[in-house]
Write a protein that holds these residues in place. Structure first.
Motif, short mmCIF file in Angstrom:
data_model
loop_
_atom_site.label_atom_id
_atom_site.label_comp_id
_atom_site.label_asym_id
_atom_site.label_seq_id
_atom_site.Cartn_x
_atom_site.Cartn_y
_atom_site.Cartn_z
N UNK A 70 110.12 -24.14 41.79
CA UNK A 70 109.51 -24.75 40.61
C UNK A 70 108.09 -25.18 40.90
N UNK A 71 107.88 -25.73 42.10
CA UNK A 71 106.56 -26.13 42.57
C UNK A 71 106.47 -25.76 44.04
N UNK A 72 105.35 -25.24 44.47
CA UNK A 72 105.18 -24.89 45.87
C UNK A 72 103.74 -25.13 46.32
N UNK A 73 103.57 -25.45 47.59
CA UNK A 73 102.24 -25.63 48.17
C UNK A 73 102.12 -24.74 49.39
N UNK A 74 101.03 -23.99 49.46
CA UNK A 74 100.75 -23.18 50.64
C UNK A 74 100.04 -24.02 51.69
N UNK A 75 100.62 -24.12 52.89
CA UNK A 75 100.04 -24.97 53.93
C UNK A 75 99.61 -24.15 55.15
N UNK A 76 99.55 -22.83 55.02
CA UNK A 76 99.10 -22.00 56.13
C UNK A 76 97.60 -22.11 56.35
N UNK A 77 97.15 -21.61 57.51
CA UNK A 77 95.72 -21.65 57.84
C UNK A 77 94.92 -20.64 57.04
N UNK A 78 95.56 -19.59 56.57
CA UNK A 78 94.89 -18.61 55.74
C UNK A 78 95.92 -17.83 54.95
N UNK B 122 109.04 -32.75 45.00
CA UNK B 122 109.58 -32.07 46.18
C UNK B 122 109.09 -30.62 46.18
N UNK B 123 107.80 -30.40 46.46
CA UNK B 123 107.29 -29.02 46.47
C UNK B 123 107.92 -28.21 47.59
N UNK B 124 108.13 -26.94 47.35
CA UNK B 124 108.53 -26.04 48.42
C UNK B 124 107.36 -25.85 49.37
N UNK B 125 107.68 -25.77 50.67
CA UNK B 125 106.66 -25.55 51.69
C UNK B 125 106.53 -24.05 51.92
N UNK B 126 105.32 -23.52 51.75
CA UNK B 126 105.08 -22.09 51.87
C UNK B 126 104.05 -21.89 52.97
N UNK B 127 104.45 -21.23 54.07
CA UNK B 127 103.58 -21.14 55.24
C UNK B 127 103.05 -19.74 55.51
N UNK B 128 103.81 -18.73 55.23
CA UNK B 128 103.40 -17.35 55.51
C UNK B 128 103.49 -16.58 54.19
N UNK B 129 102.35 -16.31 53.55
CA UNK B 129 102.39 -15.85 52.17
C UNK B 129 101.12 -15.11 51.82
#
Length: 277
Positions: free
Chosen positions: A67-75, A111-118
């Motif tokens: 429903x909600x997600x945040x990208x926290x990767x370096x690139x 509670x955003x989903x954590x998105x690291x490799x995308x």
């Protein structure tokens, strides 16, 4: 301390980059409208940009669609959907700042989903393409589901924007932060409410007028109350893209935009807000 220095709203129509490159049809109008917003983005002097948008089943799919997600990767890179006129490229991010936003939003009831490799699709890359002249500016993706029922409510989207503003301003490092909300108000893509010879349509132009009128007169609470999931769906099968604008509008403080121009034939607009305290 970080500061929110600008808030903007634009469409992300995937045909626009090639259309503008080819110089056909409404290319001049599209180029001018993006250019007006780009000038204001540059005046805000961002060193990190948050792009709020949906995903068109390219980064996520029905088996895992937050429903909600945040990208926290370096690139990241994009677009990942073969958008004409936009060769895929690397896009830097700011993982420390993004992780701060994640923690703050969780602390404020999200509670955003954590998105690291995308990778990201045209919903984010089209605004990046037209609005960010410096390819080294970090971009933090913030997804909100606007396509796959059940979508978040407008109340939830607006509250997300308020909390996002607070999260930005609580970051204890120097940042000039810009928020870009991306999407349309009335749009049907490949659905039943389009002409037989077209692949898109604007089934509810009056809703576009309603949205813009509420923005111009700073009636955020009234628009949020009217913009139920059912009402958004009547505006087209991607009418839920208004949610990204509501996030941005709330982050700006809910006031009238300093500038808003409309393309009624496409069911969307281009806007800039002064950031209100």
């Amino acid at each position: 301390m970080a500061a929110l220095t600008g808030v903007f709203g634009v469409p992300h129509t995937p045909a626009f980059p090639k259309l503008v490159d080819d110089g056909v049809g409404p290319a001049a109008e599209i180029r001018e409208m993006y250019a007006r917003v780009r000038a204001r983005v540059e005046a805000a002097e961002p060193n990190v940009v948050i792009v709020v948008a949906d995903d068109h089943l390219n980064t996520f799919f029905l088996d895992n669609f937050p429903s909600i997600g945040i990208g926290i990767g370096a690139e990241t890179w994009g677009p990942n959907d073969g958008t004409d006129g936009l060769p895929p490229r690397s896009i830097p991010s700011d993982p420390d700042f993004a992780s701060h936003l994640l923690a703050e939003l969780i602390g404020r009831g999200f509670e955003p989903s954590v998105v690291q490799d995308f990778a990201i699709d045209h919903a984010m890359v089209v605004p990046i393409h037209f609005l960010l002249g410096d390819p080294t500016i970090p971009v933090v993706p913030l997804w909100i589901n606007e396509l796959v029922p059940p979508i978040p409510t407008s109340e939830r989207a607006y509250e997300l924007g308020r909390c996002l503003r607070a999260a930005i301003e609580s970051y204890d490092h120097e940042r000039n932060v810009v928020v870009i909300g991306s999407g349309s108000f009335s749009l049907e893509v490949g659905g039943v409410h389009i002409a037989p010879d077209q692949n898109y349509g604007v089934p509810d132009p009056e809703w576009t007028e309603t949205v813009v009128d509420h923005m111009k007169t700073a009636r955020a609470a009234e628009l949020v109350a009217r913009a139920t999931p059912e009402r958004l769906h009547r505006a087209g099968n991607v009418g839920g893209e208004l949610l990204a604008w509501l996030v941005a509008w709330a982050a700006a403080g809910g006031g009238a935009p300093e500038s808003i121009t409309v393309q009624p034939q496409f069911g969307h607009a281009y806007a800039s807000w002064e950031v209100l305290s």
